[in-house]
Design a protein around this motif. Sequence first.
Motif, short mmCIF file in Angstrom:
data_model
loop_
_atom_site.label_atom_id
_atom_site.label_comp_id
_atom_site.label_asym_id
_atom_site.label_seq_id
_atom_site.Cartn_x
_atom_site.Cartn_y
_atom_site.Cartn_z
N THR A 349 30.98 50.25 48.61
CA THR A 349 32.35 49.79 48.85
C THR A 349 32.25 48.41 49.48
O THR A 349 31.52 48.22 50.45
N ARG A 350 32.96 47.43 48.91
CA ARG A 350 32.81 46.05 49.36
C ARG A 350 34.17 45.47 49.72
O ARG A 350 35.18 45.76 49.07
N LEU A 351 34.17 44.63 50.76
CA LEU A 351 35.39 44.00 51.23
C LEU A 351 35.27 42.50 51.03
O LEU A 351 34.31 41.88 51.50
N PHE A 352 36.23 41.91 50.31
CA PHE A 352 36.27 40.48 50.05
C PHE A 352 37.47 39.86 50.74
O PHE A 352 38.55 40.43 50.75
N ALA A 353 37.28 38.68 51.31
CA ALA A 353 38.36 37.99 52.02
C ALA A 353 38.25 36.49 51.79
O ALA A 353 37.16 35.96 51.54
N PRO A 354 39.38 35.76 51.87
CA PRO A 354 39.34 34.30 51.72
C PRO A 354 38.80 33.65 52.99
O PRO A 354 39.06 34.10 54.10
N TRP A 355 38.08 32.57 52.79
CA TRP A 355 37.49 31.83 53.92
C TRP A 355 37.85 30.37 53.75
O TRP A 355 37.45 29.72 52.79
N LYS A 356 38.61 29.85 54.68
CA LYS A 356 38.98 28.45 54.67
C LYS A 356 38.27 27.74 55.79
O LYS A 356 38.58 27.90 56.96
N ARG A 357 37.26 26.93 55.41
CA ARG A 357 36.51 26.19 56.42
C ARG A 357 37.36 25.06 56.99
O ARG A 357 38.20 24.49 56.29
N TRP A 365 36.50 32.74 48.29
CA TRP A 365 36.45 34.18 48.57
C TRP A 365 35.00 34.61 48.72
O TRP A 365 34.12 34.17 47.98
N HIS A 366 34.75 35.50 49.69
CA HIS A 366 33.39 35.96 49.95
C HIS A 366 33.41 37.45 50.33
O HIS A 366 34.39 37.96 50.86
N GLU A 367 32.31 38.10 50.03
CA GLU A 367 32.11 39.47 50.53
C GLU A 367 31.75 39.36 52.01
O GLU A 367 30.71 38.81 52.36
N ILE A 368 32.59 39.90 52.87
CA ILE A 368 32.35 39.78 54.30
C ILE A 368 31.95 41.11 54.93
O ILE A 368 31.59 41.15 56.11
N ALA A 369 32.02 42.20 54.18
CA ALA A 369 31.61 43.49 54.73
C ALA A 369 31.30 44.44 53.59
O ALA A 369 31.86 44.33 52.49
N ARG A 370 30.41 45.36 53.85
CA ARG A 370 30.09 46.44 52.92
C ARG A 370 30.25 47.74 53.70
O ARG A 370 29.27 48.33 54.18
N PRO A 371 31.49 48.21 53.86
CA PRO A 371 31.74 49.34 54.77
C PRO A 371 31.14 50.66 54.33
O PRO A 371 31.08 51.59 55.12
N GLN A 372 30.70 50.75 53.08
CA GLN A 372 30.13 52.02 52.62
C GLN A 372 29.03 51.77 51.60
O GLN A 372 29.24 51.13 50.58
N VAL A 373 27.83 52.24 51.89
CA VAL A 373 26.72 52.27 50.95
C VAL A 373 26.38 53.73 50.76
O VAL A 373 25.99 54.42 51.70
#
Length: 693
Positions: A349-357, A365-373
Amino acid sequence: MTVLDLCEFLKPGKVPCWTDQKSLLGPTRLYFGRRHQLVKSIPLKGHAEAVCAVDAVYQSDEPDLNLLIASAASDSTVRIWSRHGSEAKCIEILQFGNGFVMDVCLSFLPGSNVPILACGGDDCKIHLFIQQNGQFQKTLILPGHEDWIRGIEWAVCGEDLFLASCAQDCLIRIWKVCTKSKQLPETEDDSIRLKENIFTVKDTDTTYAVTLESVLAGHENWVYAVHWQPSFSRDGSMQQPMRILSASMDKTVIIWEPDKESGVWLEQVRVGEVGGNTLGFFDCQFSPDGSMIIAHAFHGALHLWKQATVNKKEWTPEVVISGHFNSVEDVKWDPEGEFIISVGSDQTTRLFAPWKRKQEAEVTWHEIARPQVHGYDMRCLAMIGRFQFVSGADEKVLRVFRAPKNFIENFSNITGIPQSSDLPEGATVYGHGYEIFCVACNNSNTVIASACKASKKEHAAIILWSTTSWKKLQSLPFHNLTVTQLAFSPNDKFLLAVSRDRNWSLWRKQDSSESGPVFSCCAYTDKNTAVHSRIIWSCDWTPDSKYFITGSRDKKVIIWGQCDLSVTTEGNMLDSIKPCSTVLDAGDSVTAVGISRVLTPHGRYIVAVGLENGKIILYTWKQSGQEPALADWTTCAEMDNSQSHALAVKRLCWRHHAGRAGHNDLNSSEWLQLASCGADHCVKIFNINRFAL
């Protein structure tokens, strides 16, 4: 690595435009043309099995005139193709019997325009072919490796030609090709001389010698890829320095260089991963200037390292896109529309979120968490509020996850959105008797509905669960086969189910003052009333809860309802729920449907339809009369091949409100965002101009 928008945003008044804002990892397509101009690709058809390697060289200074291509496949052949302008054809087939060629590479013999082809495969040997009289002829076989050869690549250095090869014997071998006249003279003493492999090209009457230059031992597991560093000279011609990059299943990537004094090849830089569940690297590449290296890991992730400006020996990891490495089965927006969560057959399970530097205007957009493997393939998920979700997998149970405090803090730091939460980390487990297939949560986050794979009616029952006690509330038996998707109406008064048995069922919530079940079946289709003739794969509701939509393998999309479901009085609804639209033929099996919660400026519903061939089509619909024949479908946009999924669309999910995640749009009502996932391992997010519909 950057992911570019494939189209420009269209302003109001123009034709609707799809913008593939981010494609989060997946198969790569190659198109020829200038930036922002995609040229029609040329398919090369002929191989009977999967293609595993391809390489090409230009045979002229004018790129459009002649391109020579070599491809290897698991059908034990290497095909030679020639492209002239917009036409391409197979000009030769090299047979390898029962063997398999793992990699191919093309170049030209030193000081000539004679093509040379290197092939490496499961016989542990490198086969060299020279093109003479228009045909590739096997000229030399270079032994040495003791296991399957995984990668080979040519490099031009000065007037000489070098070949690097890597294999499952954990070694890298470097070979040198030069004209015979350039070889060192034979010595009369007993000093060590390299063995020469001699061949003559009849077309030019030139003799060449191939010698083993070096053997590089440093990896502790199979070496899957080896590449030379490219660089460009001042006049724009391409030259390659003596620098090699290798990737191995030992979880490391190594840069090799020859010592300036002795000429002995040495390991200069080693980067990689320590621990974790990764199984090593499949491939790697230098950036054009050699200041960055990127590697592709076994589990689908890309890893990027950048060379320090002061200490050239120091390489630091950089942020890079990542994603699933198998079919993505489901995707959901969080209720606030600031991130998405996806699940896939890669058991994650992967969580993607926008990242504005701060220093950059572009939002990425980047994968910032993998809450479930997980240990099982994931099939479905549903959001329970913002920082809690439930997921279903082939393990037959549902799992509920709550965001830990450190994730809330990291999410706030990355997205710049302030959060305050003291949620603990935790998981709750409850389940079915068979593999979970679909799950849904009502909009008040109080009830979970789930269903599993079923071949009998007793197994096809929908189960309702409480999100406060996590206890079973009710079982809803009706369907005879697997329920493929569940959807609560936006007002939480109805639950819709569609099934492999080609029927749908509608369940109405009872008032709290009433006794009896929480939900009761109020309408359904059967063999006499069904319109769909194949599996119904997907369903969704209009934002006002008046209508619902179904999409089926029979290529049909239908909108159902009555005057107003949300104000239905007591009584039997069985005969009142009928098609409210004409039957829409989508042209291919419909695997996903989704209706935006935001309407067009003209008050029309916005409908996205995903097909088995990977395309997504955008429609608008509004009931224009009481008779179905007067219903009004309008086609707005169809995704082209450059933006489509390569395989079936698995799920479509609209952002709940207008605007773009990560953007501070001055006019947020202009844009809508649609997330899609597919069997091609991709998660895509599209920006859609609402005023152009």
